[in-house]
Design a protein around this motif. Sequence first.
Motif, PDB file in Angstrom:
ATOM      1  N   GLU A 141     -19.745 -21.366 -55.952  1.00 48.29           N
ATOM      2  CA  GLU A 141     -19.636 -20.265 -54.997  1.00 48.29           C
ATOM      3  C   GLU A 141     -19.365 -18.932 -55.688  1.00 48.29           C
ATOM      4  O   GLU A 141     -19.894 -17.890 -55.287  1.00 48.29           O
ATOM      5  N   ALA A 142     -18.527 -18.953 -56.739  1.00 45.89           N
ATOM      6  CA  ALA A 142     -18.210 -17.706 -57.436  1.00 45.89           C
ATOM      7  C   ALA A 142     -19.446 -17.114 -58.097  1.00 45.89           C
ATOM      8  O   ALA A 142     -19.602 -15.884 -58.169  1.00 45.89           O
ATOM      9  N   GLN A 143     -20.338 -17.973 -58.588  1.00 49.84           N
ATOM     10  CA  GLN A 143     -21.570 -17.496 -59.196  1.00 49.84           C
ATOM     11  C   GLN A 143     -22.513 -16.933 -58.141  1.00 49.84           C
ATOM     12  O   GLN A 143     -23.098 -15.858 -58.302  1.00 49.84           O
ATOM     13  N   LEU A 144     -22.673 -17.658 -57.042  1.00 43.99           N
ATOM     14  CA  LEU A 144     -23.541 -17.189 -55.962  1.00 43.99           C
ATOM     15  C   LEU A 144     -23.079 -15.849 -55.417  1.00 43.99           C
ATOM     16  O   LEU A 144     -23.891 -14.982 -55.071  1.00 43.99           O
ATOM     17  N   ASP A 145     -21.769 -15.672 -55.341  1.00 39.00           N
ATOM     18  CA  ASP A 145     -21.209 -14.463 -54.757  1.00 39.00           C
ATOM     19  C   ASP A 145     -21.522 -13.224 -55.579  1.00 39.00           C
ATOM     20  O   ASP A 145     -21.449 -12.105 -55.072  1.00 39.00           O
ATOM     21  N   ARG A 146     -21.851 -13.408 -56.863  1.00 40.52           N
ATOM     22  CA  ARG A 146     -22.169 -12.259 -57.714  1.00 40.52           C
ATOM     23  C   ARG A 146     -23.579 -11.742 -57.467  1.00 40.52           C
ATOM     24  O   ARG A 146     -23.908 -10.642 -57.906  1.00 40.52           O
ATOM     25  N   ALA A 161     -18.625 -15.569 -45.012  1.00 44.14           N
ATOM     26  CA  ALA A 161     -18.892 -14.494 -45.970  1.00 44.14           C
ATOM     27  C   ALA A 161     -17.614 -13.702 -46.240  1.00 44.14           C
ATOM     28  O   ALA A 161     -16.863 -13.382 -45.323  1.00 44.14           O
ATOM     29  N   SER A 162     -17.404 -13.370 -47.494  1.00 42.31           N
ATOM     30  CA  SER A 162     -16.220 -12.612 -47.903  1.00 42.31           C
ATOM     31  C   SER A 162     -16.461 -11.122 -47.695  1.00 42.31           C
ATOM     32  O   SER A 162     -17.575 -10.696 -47.379  1.00 42.31           O
ATOM     33  N   PRO A 163     -15.426 -10.285 -47.892  1.00 48.34           N
ATOM     34  CA  PRO A 163     -15.654  -8.836 -47.839  1.00 48.34           C
ATOM     35  C   PRO A 163     -16.709  -8.352 -48.824  1.00 48.34           C
ATOM     36  O   PRO A 163     -17.363  -7.328 -48.575  1.00 48.34           O
ATOM     37  N   ARG A 164     -16.884  -9.081 -49.942  1.00 48.96           N
ATOM     38  CA  ARG A 164     -17.977  -8.720 -50.850  1.00 48.96           C
ATOM     39  C   ARG A 164     -19.321  -8.867 -50.142  1.00 48.96           C
ATOM     40  O   ARG A 164     -20.277  -8.149 -50.437  1.00 48.96           O
ATOM     41  N   GLY A 165     -19.390  -9.797 -49.190  1.00 49.15           N
ATOM     42  CA  GLY A 165     -20.614  -9.980 -48.433  1.00 49.15           C
ATOM     43  C   GLY A 165     -20.911  -8.802 -47.520  1.00 49.15           C
ATOM     44  O   GLY A 165     -22.050  -8.335 -47.439  1.00 49.15           O
ATOM     45  N   SER A 166     -19.899  -8.320 -46.811  1.00 48.60           N
ATOM     46  CA  SER A 166     -20.120  -7.158 -45.941  1.00 48.60           C
ATOM     47  C   SER A 166     -20.458  -5.920 -46.768  1.00 48.60           C
ATOM     48  O   SER A 166     -21.268  -5.081 -46.344  1.00 48.60           O
ATOM     49  N   LEU A 167     -19.863  -5.799 -47.962  1.00 51.51           N
ATOM     50  CA  LEU A 167     -20.193  -4.672 -48.835  1.00 51.51           C
ATOM     51  C   LEU A 167     -21.632  -4.771 -49.320  1.00 51.51           C
ATOM     52  O   LEU A 167     -22.377  -3.781 -49.324  1.00 51.51           O
ATOM     53  N   ALA A 168     -22.047  -5.969 -49.719  1.00 48.80           N
ATOM     54  CA  ALA A 168     -23.430  -6.166 -50.154  1.00 48.80           C
ATOM     55  C   ALA A 168     -24.397  -5.856 -49.016  1.00 48.80           C
ATOM     56  O   ALA A 168     -25.469  -5.269 -49.232  1.00 48.80           O
ATOM     57  N   LEU A 169     -24.022  -6.239 -47.809  1.00 47.11           N
ATOM     58  CA  LEU A 169     -24.860  -5.980 -46.641  1.00 47.11           C
ATOM     59  C   LEU A 169     -25.066  -4.482 -46.445  1.00 47.11           C
ATOM     60  O   LEU A 169     -26.193  -4.017 -46.214  1.00 47.11           O
ATOM     61  N   LEU A 170     -23.999  -3.725 -46.561  1.00 38.70           N
ATOM     62  CA  LEU A 170     -24.086  -2.280 -46.369  1.00 38.70           C
ATOM     63  C   LEU A 170     -24.880  -1.611 -47.492  1.00 38.70           C
ATOM     64  O   LEU A 170     -25.748  -0.767 -47.250  1.00 38.70           O
ATOM     65  N   LEU A 171     -24.593  -1.994 -48.745  1.00 39.78           N
ATOM     66  CA  LEU A 171     -25.271  -1.361 -49.876  1.00 39.78           C
ATOM     67  C   LEU A 171     -26.764  -1.660 -49.871  1.00 39.78           C
ATOM     68  O   LEU A 171     -27.591  -0.782 -50.147  1.00 39.78           O
ATOM     69  N   ALA A 172     -27.117  -2.910 -49.571  1.00 42.92           N
ATOM     70  CA  ALA A 172     -28.534  -3.274 -49.521  1.00 42.92           C
ATOM     71  C   ALA A 172     -29.240  -2.565 -48.375  1.00 42.92           C
ATOM     72  O   ALA A 172     -30.405  -2.163 -48.492  1.00 42.92           O
ATOM     73  N   ALA A 173     -28.542  -2.405 -47.245  1.00 47.75           N
ATOM     74  CA  ALA A 173     -29.140  -1.719 -46.098  1.00 47.75           C
ATOM     75  C   ALA A 173     -29.437  -0.259 -46.428  1.00 47.75           C
ATOM     76  O   ALA A 173     -30.451   0.300 -45.971  1.00 47.75           O
ATOM     77  N   PRO A 176     -30.626 -12.362 -46.459  1.00 52.61           N
ATOM     78  CA  PRO A 176     -30.539 -12.366 -47.925  1.00 52.61           C
ATOM     79  C   PRO A 176     -29.152 -12.010 -48.464  1.00 52.61           C
ATOM     80  O   PRO A 176     -28.757 -12.480 -49.527  1.00 52.61           O
ATOM     81  N   ALA A 177     -28.403 -11.172 -47.722  1.00 48.80           N
ATOM     82  CA  ALA A 177     -27.102 -10.721 -48.220  1.00 48.80           C
ATOM     83  C   ALA A 177     -25.964 -11.673 -47.882  1.00 48.80           C
ATOM     84  O   ALA A 177     -24.968 -11.744 -48.611  1.00 48.80           O
ATOM     85  N   LEU A 178     -26.090 -12.432 -46.790  1.00 46.87           N
ATOM     86  CA  LEU A 178     -24.962 -13.232 -46.309  1.00 46.87           C
ATOM     87  C   LEU A 178     -25.163 -14.740 -46.408  1.00 46.87           C
ATOM     88  O   LEU A 178     -24.192 -15.481 -46.595  1.00 46.87           O
ATOM     89  N   ALA A 179     -26.381 -15.229 -46.258  1.00 47.46           N
ATOM     90  CA  ALA A 179     -26.600 -16.672 -46.108  1.00 47.46           C
ATOM     91  C   ALA A 179     -26.074 -17.476 -47.286  1.00 47.46           C
ATOM     92  O   ALA A 179     -25.500 -18.556 -47.108  1.00 47.46           O
ATOM     93  N   HIS A 180     -26.236 -16.967 -48.519  1.00 47.75           N
ATOM     94  CA  HIS A 180     -25.802 -17.745 -49.691  1.00 47.75           C
ATOM     95  C   HIS A 180     -24.292 -17.677 -49.902  1.00 47.75           C
ATOM     96  O   HIS A 180     -23.759 -18.373 -50.776  1.00 47.75           O
ATOM     97  N   ARG A 181     -23.597 -16.878 -49.117  1.00 47.30           N
ATOM     98  CA  ARG A 181     -22.139 -16.795 -49.216  1.00 47.30           C
ATOM     99  C   ARG A 181     -21.455 -17.687 -48.181  1.00 47.30           C
ATOM    100  O   ARG A 181     -20.228 -17.675 -48.084  1.00 47.30           O
ATOM    101  N   ILE A 182     -22.226 -18.411 -47.412  1.00 47.19           N
ATOM    102  CA  ILE A 182     -21.692 -19.237 -46.328  1.00 47.19           C
ATOM    103  C   ILE A 182     -21.770 -20.707 -46.715  1.00 47.19           C
ATOM    104  O   ILE A 182     -22.813 -21.186 -47.159  1.00 47.19           O
ATOM    105  N   THR A 183     -20.659 -21.420 -46.572  1.00 38.16           N
ATOM    106  CA  THR A 183     -20.622 -22.859 -46.817  1.00 38.16           C
ATOM    107  C   THR A 183     -20.551 -23.573 -45.471  1.00 38.16           C
ATOM    108  O   THR A 183     -19.582 -23.425 -44.722  1.00 38.16           O
ATOM    109  N   VAL A 184     -21.600 -24.322 -45.173  1.00 38.11           N
ATOM    110  CA  VAL A 184     -21.676 -25.037 -43.901  1.00 38.11           C
ATOM    111  C   VAL A 184     -20.894 -26.345 -44.002  1.00 38.11           C
ATOM    112  O   VAL A 184     -20.792 -26.954 -45.076  1.00 38.11           O
ATOM    113  N   ARG A 185     -20.321 -26.769 -42.905  1.00 36.76           N
ATOM    114  CA  ARG A 185     -19.584 -28.045 -42.882  1.00 36.76           C
ATOM    115  C   ARG A 185     -20.497 -29.179 -43.332  1.00 36.76           C
ATOM    116  O   ARG A 185     -21.640 -29.286 -42.858  1.00 36.76           O
ATOM    117  N   PRO A 186     -20.007 -30.044 -44.220  1.00 39.49           N
ATOM    118  CA  PRO A 186     -20.873 -31.083 -44.802  1.00 39.49           C
ATOM    119  C   PRO A 186     -21.534 -31.990 -43.775  1.00 39.49           C
ATOM    120  O   PRO A 186     -22.683 -32.391 -43.949  1.00 39.49           O
TER     121      PRO A 186
END
Length: 325
Positions: free
Chosen positions: A166-171, A249-261, A284-294
Amino acid sequence: MTDELSLTEVSALSRKVLDRVGEAVVGKGEALELVLAGILAGGHVLLEDYPGLAKTLAARSFAQALGLEFRRVQFTPDLLPSDVTGAFVYDQRDSQFVFRPGPIFTGLLLADEINRTPPKTQAALLESMQEHQVTVEGETFPLPVPFHVLATANPVEYEGTYPLPEAQLDRFMLRIAFGYPTAAEEWEVLQRRMGRRSEDQKVEPVTDAAGLLAAQQAIETVTVDDTVGRYCVELAAATRRDSQVLVGASPRGSLALLLAARSYAVIQGRDYVVPEDVKAVASPALAHRITVRPELWLHEVTGATVVRAVLGSVPAPPTVAGARQ
């Protein structure tokens, strides 16, 4: 290139870059816009899809069109962290250890099939992607500016792959899938290959590293209304409340969403962000930051599924009143 660019000039530059990359990559206009949006926003992009869908070609073409130094690393199970970052080697002539930089010291690094190497080597990219520097044996070396990573990944269910932590994906600011071409697009690929009578493809540069930096600096002046910014926050927060989600999604996700927009808006020819820009880059900005219940994997619930549901449930603000056309 000039040291300063207007947003109108950045928009025109973006269209030229996309046109040049489109000379090599057929029929991926929407995906290519998203890749460029990630680069203009100063982020890194993960291209995840099946082999043979022009992911590597797209990365190389962007490097050529943007005038960046380009290096490719083929990630394999036996790749070591030092193969990416570099290492100290003994210089017999001077009788001392000297640092030999690895391929990561470049403008655009293609990390090809990044999920085919073990986590230890994947982690070698973490510091460089976040801090734009490399630390080897306690000594820190800054990376060139600009520095971007375009990584390709095969679907995790493929044999011989290691899921990215997850830490790698979040970057990665964005994760983008290319998808299969239509029959007409695939036939155009074959026609172009027969027409040029060569396997190699070369894209002429549109700008250079200084021009890209100027474009990225101009993106910082894009107008973002408070309602649009809060919309980004609400979308990210809604993923955390979804009952299907284990980790949202973490706050890094909302930031990525805004910057990409912001970058996406400029590519579309505007100097302000509208809710439609946010929606275009949301998955593209949020989906990879989400972990779905197994237990929901059997029902084919993914991060993209959750983002689509959130976009449908969170009301979008009206288009900014008085925004410049």
